[in-house]
Motif scaffolding. Structure first.
Motif, PDB file in Angstrom:
ATOM      1  N   ALA A  72      -7.807 -11.852 -45.425  1.00  9.72           N
ATOM      2  CA  ALA A  72      -8.650 -10.797 -44.888  1.00  9.72           C
ATOM      3  C   ALA A  72      -9.913 -11.861 -44.691  1.00  9.72           C
ATOM      4  O   ALA A  72     -10.816 -11.543 -43.874  1.00  9.72           O
ATOM      5  CB  ALA A  72      -9.156  -9.844 -45.678  1.00  9.72           C
ATOM      6  N   CYS A  73     -10.195 -12.735 -45.586  1.00  6.43           N
ATOM      7  CA  CYS A  73     -11.398 -13.638 -45.491  1.00  6.43           C
ATOM      8  C   CYS A  73     -11.532 -14.145 -44.148  1.00  6.43           C
ATOM      9  O   CYS A  73     -12.473 -14.589 -43.573  1.00  6.43           O
ATOM     10  CB  CYS A  73     -11.549 -14.444 -46.492  1.00  6.43           C
ATOM     11  SG  CYS A  73      -9.956 -15.402 -47.192  1.00  6.43           S
ATOM     12  N   THR A  74     -10.217 -14.870 -43.834  1.00  9.46           N
ATOM     13  CA  THR A  74     -10.260 -15.638 -42.426  1.00  9.46           C
ATOM     14  C   THR A  74     -10.518 -14.880 -41.303  1.00  9.46           C
ATOM     15  O   THR A  74     -11.237 -15.263 -40.378  1.00  9.46           O
ATOM     16  CB  THR A  74      -8.842 -16.244 -42.459  1.00  9.46           C
ATOM     17  OG1 THR A  74      -8.468 -17.217 -43.710  1.00  9.46           O
ATOM     18  CG2 THR A  74      -8.666 -17.179 -41.281  1.00  9.46           C
ATOM     19  N   ALA A  75     -10.242 -13.705 -41.447  1.00  8.11           N
ATOM     20  CA  ALA A  75     -10.187 -12.638 -40.339  1.00  8.11           C
ATOM     21  C   ALA A  75     -11.825 -12.361 -40.211  1.00  8.11           C
ATOM     22  O   ALA A  75     -12.204 -12.284 -39.043  1.00  8.11           O
ATOM     23  CB  ALA A  75      -9.372 -11.291 -40.341  1.00  8.11           C
ATOM     24  N   SER A  76     -12.610 -12.545 -41.201  1.00  7.09           N
ATOM     25  CA  SER A  76     -13.948 -12.354 -40.921  1.00  7.09           C
ATOM     26  C   SER A  76     -14.689 -13.402 -41.091  1.00  7.09           C
ATOM     27  O   SER A  76     -15.964 -13.409 -41.592  1.00  7.09           O
ATOM     28  CB  SER A  76     -14.548 -11.136 -42.028  1.00  7.09           C
ATOM     29  OG  SER A  76     -14.446 -11.923 -43.267  1.00  7.09           O
ATOM     30  N   ASP A  80     -13.703 -19.535 -39.220  1.00  7.29           N
ATOM     31  CA  ASP A  80     -12.049 -19.352 -39.208  1.00  7.29           C
ATOM     32  C   ASP A  80     -11.473 -20.408 -40.262  1.00  7.29           C
ATOM     33  O   ASP A  80     -10.399 -20.952 -39.926  1.00  7.29           O
ATOM     34  CB  ASP A  80     -11.682 -19.755 -37.758  1.00  7.29           C
ATOM     35  CG  ASP A  80     -10.342 -19.052 -37.508  1.00  7.29           C
ATOM     36  OD1 ASP A  80     -10.183 -17.997 -37.886  1.00  7.29           O
ATOM     37  OD2 ASP A  80      -9.907 -19.335 -36.260  1.00  7.29           O
ATOM     38  N   VAL A  81     -11.987 -20.539 -41.117  1.00  2.00           N
ATOM     39  CA  VAL A  81     -11.430 -21.511 -42.288  1.00  2.00           C
ATOM     40  C   VAL A  81     -10.212 -20.726 -42.799  1.00  2.00           C
ATOM     41  O   VAL A  81     -10.356 -19.677 -43.410  1.00  2.00           O
ATOM     42  CB  VAL A  81     -12.339 -21.718 -43.354  1.00  2.00           C
ATOM     43  CG1 VAL A  81     -11.812 -22.479 -44.621  1.00  2.00           C
ATOM     44  CG2 VAL A  81     -13.805 -22.414 -42.996  1.00  2.00           C
ATOM     45  N   PRO A  82      -9.063 -21.406 -42.839  1.00  2.00           N
ATOM     46  CA  PRO A  82      -7.671 -20.823 -43.401  1.00  2.00           C
ATOM     47  C   PRO A  82      -7.655 -20.839 -44.831  1.00  2.00           C
ATOM     48  O   PRO A  82      -6.852 -21.771 -45.452  1.00  2.00           O
ATOM     49  CB  PRO A  82      -6.794 -21.542 -42.792  1.00  2.00           C
ATOM     50  CG  PRO A  82      -7.316 -22.948 -42.688  1.00  2.00           C
ATOM     51  CD  PRO A  82      -8.753 -22.633 -42.367  1.00  2.00           C
ATOM     52  N   THR A  83      -8.467 -20.194 -45.564  1.00  2.00           N
ATOM     53  CA  THR A  83      -8.563 -20.246 -47.044  1.00  2.00           C
ATOM     54  C   THR A  83      -7.364 -19.955 -47.784  1.00  2.00           C
ATOM     55  O   THR A  83      -7.138 -20.912 -48.842  1.00  2.00           O
ATOM     56  CB  THR A  83      -9.715 -19.133 -47.440  1.00  2.00           C
ATOM     57  OG1 THR A  83     -10.788 -19.592 -46.839  1.00  2.00           O
ATOM     58  CG2 THR A  83     -10.003 -19.536 -49.193  1.00  2.00           C
ATOM     59  N   ALA A  84      -6.717 -18.823 -47.472  1.00  2.00           N
ATOM     60  CA  ALA A  84      -5.193 -18.545 -48.111  1.00  2.00           C
ATOM     61  C   ALA A  84      -4.467 -19.835 -48.251  1.00  2.00           C
ATOM     62  O   ALA A  84      -3.757 -20.153 -49.249  1.00  2.00           O
ATOM     63  CB  ALA A  84      -4.743 -17.326 -47.635  1.00  2.00           C
ATOM     64  N   ASP A  85      -4.336 -20.541 -46.936  1.00  2.00           N
ATOM     65  CA  ASP A  85      -3.596 -21.789 -47.017  1.00  2.00           C
ATOM     66  C   ASP A  85      -4.055 -22.889 -47.863  1.00  2.00           C
ATOM     67  O   ASP A  85      -3.136 -23.529 -48.355  1.00  2.00           O
ATOM     68  CB  ASP A  85      -3.210 -22.139 -45.690  1.00  2.00           C
ATOM     69  CG  ASP A  85      -2.531 -21.107 -44.506  1.00  2.00           C
ATOM     70  OD1 ASP A  85      -2.044 -20.159 -45.252  1.00  2.00           O
ATOM     71  OD2 ASP A  85      -2.662 -21.133 -43.265  1.00  2.00           O
TER      72      ASP A  85
END
Lengths: 419, 883
Positions: free
Chosen positions: A69-73, A77-82
């Motif tokens: 959800a963080c990346t979506a907002s 556009d940092v892909p934190t989960a990855d």
């Protein structure tokens, strides 16, 4: 695995804090360790030598739900989960992994039968304390995480796995051409068998043949834990099994599995041969929701009208970008009134290897979800991920709601409501 | 230094799990959204006000610095501990405590985000006007600390205009409530001072917000320009035409390009600039407004203007604006966003300067900003991993501030000074100005432990005041060169030398005001200070001497169809602008327009050392430094002699129209409660007694029958429509006998009744929340001896502002105490605007019961005016605190 490789991506975080609104963990804790900005700051701190690899990092790295959800907002556009998964991988290397993970990823997940036996054993031994196996299964969310508190999470454990009821192999369908492979997720295999039966009905109606696959775990739990090696082994085992047969489409009724199957090429980054193998099969994978939507299957209920609401599994809405299809399917079923709930795309708190230690946090996230469910006064809370179903059912019991949790396949075939 | 013992202390207060001292825990609180970094010594997460108080006491004992923090989205380094101190994170203060749309206020904890409160208010048809772009994640405590703005501020004003009260923990751990739902309590405007104080005066643990009813409909437009200057010109033309859109946002070519590359929302790629203009209000009149805007844009070289046809098109237009920072953020790892502000008409020049500066320092810059209030947001792109680049953008940011100040603006419109712009304060303030601000901070925080070493530039020799200097860039007009100022300075010096106090006399309208003290006072006249120092009708502000009369000012403004929308009660034609600042009073129109505190942009005054001190500036959005303007406003001349003031102006409304309907008090009150949160925007909501009461109407002698008087001001067709809708609403509540009439703009509706009330020996003002007005009336009626007078008195029930004005023939000590207690029990307060000399000598006209916050006011007084030179008797709590 070295997070230094991702220095550019990590540095892209401008610390604006917009991830805080989106992050279910931060919204429950209000602590910077539980939000993308904080996790990225720590990883940057490691790269820039302000922070060391110690046990202190376990919480910030492992309390991420990976919901994306963080990346979506995120403005940048940092892909934190990855990035967090890579951080976990390096953490396991540098700080060490726990034996129960080895047990789960190396001994149980590659072998569906062992997995089911272990689950049975653990379930029968439920009151005799926390066995190693139960702990390991807790990581998988099959028996819940804090075993002592989580007895309620699983209402009943079927005596036989799904593939004990429906043997792997090819079954004839009523369709004209489509050869379908049915990928059985661990959740359906061990617990949500009713959902599996309904999914199979749908597949049989549409396909010319349906093959119940003898697959192992998709590898997602190992991947989210950061055990990239184990994830690769599981993925490879599956890929090799699929490539020995010929399918037009491989469908799974677990959105988490579906999203991870589609991600296989990424799992083999740097390993060209296996990446090609994965790339070749990626186009075949379909989420059950996509499959139903494309093939237009729906059965009028013919019973009293019901109100349903939909919970977006993270791996459907953000993992695969599926959010319109499920609603369209439900709205098109006669006798079904669809009511959107607030924050439908918020994580339910079940989330991957959300580990034994995060029970309380996970319950805070879940309680928020239940308030939103309650506001719709829905008869059925529908979703498309068996793992979410386990968590949501637990939430419904905790909140004392009358709403029933079910898989979208069960609504589509008219199996729910019964009678 | 934070040591083990101190940490154990903290753990005892908040529990071990709410104390963070690990290496990672510290790293996580070493940053905010600015470029400033610093490691705290320890971070704590208290659960309630008591814990905050204990933490502050513990820190005090050890001499450890404290920085309060919310979600850490500050843009000027305000939440960073630069002294390895204690960070008190208020993220657990996340509850909305109450929402009262009928009284137009809400009570929240400081850790609630702006968006959360908006969502909760939307459910009851209300909203909170300040809407910073970071509203999803910025907490209200931070909003208050920084005096945040946002797109909607163009129409509704900044945070300072929307905070009614707060609970604070002082630097010594004392818990204090200041302000509240009742408007404008007597004494200094402490909450006005607290807003924008960047956590350096006290820690906020609860906030009372002013809320408004949500408007009916909205029209969104996109105007496309081939020339950025033409776009900027359109902006000032729209506003000087008397239209107040809720937003007027501009984007330049680089931003348009970046946005279209990532979102694609239909901005033409070959445009030099686009404006997003949105008007909001009653359906009636809105289309005409949009048409008018269209016309203005087209006559100012607009290429094309399109109106969003539906919600989908509107969303798409906003998606571009809201995604603009993001789109830019993808072009480089970091950006420095500057928020200097200029007078609207200087926008073209400011944009030109920014371009030149960016070229000089070789950094890319995109402009996306609040054009309506001249609040620039140049985004300077860079990579923070490269030391050289960081230095370059800092230099560019510095030069941009310089350029904007040079154009008459200020260094920060909404992001705050914190650590990042501290040195730039010297551009706009003199050494004396800054030392005065610092003195106020030290009055709150004598040990300098609350967010120390921020906001005010540091002196070369630690612990000493700054040396004397003039602002390095800003050339302030007026000051000692104006008529009458030098004379006043001399008079003050003489009085001081003679050991006397001074009291300002303007037109001598208010000599009966305040208490009477023993001190020997010398009157100092300001009547000759009548200069008009600067009148900029395009930018809608005027700077003028304190001796000018309000009446005279309105006449001057009338020539440009402008006015200062204040109709202070008891103000004769000669009453001076200086007294309006000093008293800060407002009539029933306060609910619609605001009070003097909401229109003052800046001041100059003579302080107790005989120096000229400047506060604020002349732009609407200005958060540079502690808000001395709000502190001086309503201080009744007790901190200095105001020599000049800068006021924000408005275009005159086309029509002022009132309606009245009659009924009993309960029915009137029922109508009020509905009207306060209806889709109607009255200028005032009042009631006056109908005077034909039979003498023998039983035991209840309070007037039975009341006439509700409601006024509307604005565009003629909108006013007519609202009068009609309002009469239907009142009719629904069984009110009868509708009358309507136009009333004069300057005098308004209540001049006569205020004059009548002022004729009695005692003029009483009581205040509470609108929803508690009936209870307040019951308080009055329950006091022996007052009830008997009530029937014959003149009354004005100012429902819209929750106030009662009344005349009394007699009032004794006990009655006064009972009235005060009664009002306090309803979150309110009392004030005698007028009383006989004996009463003023013996009693306290500001209230018959001592209030804890008065002690704080006297601390400020003592710090700024140690020898009690100014206006003895005009502060509350004279006996207990004054010499």
């Amino acid at each position: 695995m070295n997070i230094f490789e991702d220095y550019d991506a990590i540095s892209q975080c401008n610390k604006c804090g917009f991830c805080q609104e989106a992050c279910p963990v931060f919204r429950s804790t209000g602590h910077e360790s539980g939000v993308a900005r904080g996790r990225l700051a720590l990883m940057r701190g490691i790269i820039e030598d302000r922070v060391q690899w110690t046990k202190e990092l376990e919480d910030p790295l492992f309390n991420c739900l990976g919901c994306g959800a963080c990346t979506a907002s995120c403005l940048a556009d940092v892909p934190t989960a990855d990035l967090v998964i890579k951080g976990r991988a390096e953490y396991l290397e540098k700080v060490g992994r726990k034996p129960i993970h080895k047990l789960l990823f190396e001994q149980l997940l590659p072998y569906p039968k062992r997995l089911h036996m272990a689950a049975r054993a653990a379930a029968f031994g439920k009151n005799s304390g926390m066995s190693k196996v139960a702990k390991a299964l807790g990581l998988l969310r099959i028996l819940g995480r804090d075993f002592a508190k989580a007895e309620n999470i699983v209402e009943k454990l079927p005596p036989v796995p799904f593939r004990g009821l429906v043997k792997p192999g090819e079954y004839p369908g009523t369709g004209d051409t489509l050869r379908i492979g049915y990928f059985i997720g661990c959740g359906v295999d061990v617990i949500q068998q009713e959902a599996g039966q309904e999914s199979l009905k749908i597949l049989k109606k549409i396909g010319k043949t349906v093959t119940v696959l003898d697959n192992c775990c998709c590898g997602l739990p190992a991947w989210t834990y950061g055990d990239i090696d184990a994830a690769q082994k599981l993925a490879l085992k599956n890929l090799e099994a699929f490539s020995s047969q010929s399918f037009d489409v491989i469908v799974t009724d677990c959105s988490s599995c579906a999203s991870f199957l589609k991600k296989y090429p990424k799992v083999f980054q740097g390993d060209e041969k296996n990446q090609d193998l994965a790339q070749a099969q990626t186009p075949l994978f379909q989420d059950m929701v996509e499959f139903i939507f494309k093939n237009g299957y729906s059965t009028p209920t013919g019973k009293s009208p019901i109100v349903v609401t939909f919970h977006d599994p993270c791996h459907a809405v953000r993992g695969q970008g599926i959010s319109r299809e499920n609603r369209e399917i439900l709205k098109n079923i006669q006798g079904v009134e669809f009511r959107e709930m607030p924050e439908a795309d918020w994580c339910c708190g079940g989330a991957g290897s959300y580990a034994l230690t995060h029970y309380d946090l996970s319950m805070k996230v879940l309680d928020r979800k239940m308030k939103n469910v309650e506001s719709t006064e829905a008869d059925f809370l529908v979703t498309s991920c068996p793992a979410c179903m386990i968590q949501l059912s637990h939430g419904i019991r905790r909140a004392g709601l009358n709403t029933k949790v079910c898989h979208i396949s069960e609504i589509v075939t008219g199996a729910k409501p019964k009678g | 230094m934070v040591n083990e013992n101190f940490i154990r202390e903290l753990e005892k207060i908040v529990g071990k799990s709410n104390v963070s001292v690990t290496n990672t825990g510290i790293e996580l609180y070493s940053y905010d959204a600015s470029l400033v970094k610093g490691n705290p010594g320890v971070v704590v997460f208290p659960a309630n006000t008591q814990e905050v108080s204990q933490l502050v006491k513990a820190a005090n004992k050890e001499g450890i610095d404290i920085v309060p923090r919310g979600f850490g989205t500050n843009l000027s380094g305000g939440t960073i501990s630069i002294t390895h101190g204690l960070v008190i994170c208020l993220s657990r203060f996340n509850k909305i405590l109450g929402i009262h749309p009928e009284s137009r206020y809400a009570v929240v904890q400081p850790g609630v985000t702006n968006l959360e409160v908006q969502q909760a208010l939307a459910k009851v048809g209300a909203f909170y006007a300040p809407d910073p772009a970071s509203q999803k994640v910025a907490t209200l405590g931070g909003n208050a600390g920084e005096n945040s703005g946002g797109p909607l501020c163009l129409k509704y004003g900044v945070t300072s205009n929307h905070i009614l009260g707060m609970e604070i923990v002082m630097a010594d751990g004392e818990i204090l409530r200041i302000g509240g739902p009742a408007l404008d309590p007597p004494g200094f405007d402490l909450r006005g001072l607290m807003v924008g104080s960047e956590g350096a005066m006290a820690i906020t643990t609860e906030l009372t917000l002013r809320t408004l009813p949500k408007t009916q409909s909205v029209i969104t437009m996109l105007a496309v320009y081939d020339d950025i200057q033409a776009a900027a010109l359109s902006v000032s033309k729209i506003i000087s035409a008397g239209i107040l859109p809720n937003t007027l946002e501009m984007m330049d070519a680089l931003v348009i390009e970046a946005v279209e590359a990532s979102i694609s929302c239909g901005y033409p790629l070959d445009a030099a600039a686009v404006l997003i203009i949105e008007v909001e209000g009653m359906i009636v009149g809105l289309k005409e407004q949009a048409e008018q805007i269209k016309e203005i844009c087209m006559t100012n070289q607009c290429r094309d203007i399109k109106i969003a046809k539906n919600q989908e098109e509107r969303n798409l237009l906003w998606k571009g604006r809201k995604g603009a920072f993001g789109a830019i953020a993808r072009l480089a790892p970091n950006y420095l966003v500057n928020d200097a502000t200029v007078p609207r008409t200087s926008l073209p020049k400011a944009l030109e300067q920014i371009k030149i500066i960016a070229q000089k320092y070789e950094c890319r810059v995109g402009n996306v900003f609040h054009a309506g209030d001249g609040n620039m947001h140049p985004l300077l792109l860079f990579d923070s991993r490269n030391e050289g680049e960081l230095e370059q953008v800092h230099k560019a940011g510095w030069d941009i501030m310089k350029a904007c100040v040079d154009l008459g603006g200020t260094i920060s419109g909404e992001h705050g000074i914190g650590r990042e712009k501290q040195e730039a304060m010297k551009m706009i303030f003199s050494g004396d100005d800054l030392n005065t601000q610092q003195t106020v901070k030290f009055a709150f925080d004598p040990e300098n432990i609350l967010n120390p070493n921020k906001v005010i530039p540091l002196s070369k020799s630690p612990g000493r005041p700054l040396e004397s200097f003039e602002p390095t860039i800003l050339k302030r007009l007026g000051g000692a060169s104006c008529k009458g100022v030098v004379q006043a300075m001399a008079a003050i010096k003489n009085a001081k030398d003679a050991g006397k106090s001074v009291i300002v006399v303007g037109a001598d309208t208010f000599s009966h005001y305040g208490n009477i003290c023993k001190q020997d006072v010398t009157p100092v006249s300001t009547l000759s200070m009548t200069d008009i120092i600067e009148y900029d009708s395009d930018n809608q502000f005027i700077t003028l001497g304190a001796g000018m009369s309000l009446h005279g000012l309105q006449e001057i403004l009338g020539k440009n169809n402008q006015w200062l929308p204040l109709r202070p009660p008891f103000f004769g034609n000669k009453a001076s602008m200086g007294s309006l600042v000093a008293m800060g009073i407002s009539g029933p129109e306060r609910m619609f327009y605001g009070a003097p505190r909401d229109f003052l942009l800046g001041l100059q005054y003579i302080d107790s050392q005989g120096r000229i001190i400047s506060t604020g500036g002349k732009v609407v959005k200005n958060v540079a430094g502690y808000d001395m303007t709000r502190l001086l406003t309503g201080s009744n001349g007790s901190l200095g002699i105001i020599t000049e003031a800068t006021w924000r102006l408005l275009t005159r409304p086309e029509l002022c129209k009132a309606l009245s309907m009659t009924g009993n008090l309960d029915d009137c009150f029922g109508a009020v409660l509905e009207l306060m949160n209806a889709n109607l925007f009255p200028a005032f909501v009042t009631a006056v007694p109908v005077n034909n009461i039979p003498e023998d109407n039983g035991t209840d002698q309070f007037p039975k029958l009341w006439k509700m008087v409601v006024g509307f001001e604005g565009m003629a067709n909108v006013v007519e429509h609202q009068v009609e809708q309002c009469s239907l609403l009142l009719g629904k509540h069984k009110l009868k006998e509708l009358e309507t009439w136009d009333y004069p703009l300057i005098d308004g509706c209540f001049k006569d009744i205020f004059n009548k009330i002022a004729m009695a020996p005692y003029t009483l003002k009581l205040a509470t929340a609108t929803g508690k007005m009936l209870d307040l009336i019951n308080v009055i009626n329950s006091i022996d001896g007052i009830k008997a007078q009530a029937r014959m008195s003149d009354w004005l029930l100012d429902f819209g502002c929750g106030r009662i004005f009344s005349a009394l023939d007699s009032l004794d000590k006990d009655q006064w105490a009972s009235l005060t207690h009664g009002a306090i029990s309803l979150d309110g307060h009392v004030h005698l605007e007028k009383a006989p000399d004996d009463f003023r000598r013996e009693q306290d006209v500001f209230g018959g019961v001592l209030r804890p916050e008065w002690a704080m006011m006297h601390k400020i007084k003592k710090a700024l005016d140690p020898h009690s030179l100014f206006a003895p008797g005009r502060m509350p709590g004279k006996k207990e605190y004054e010499v």
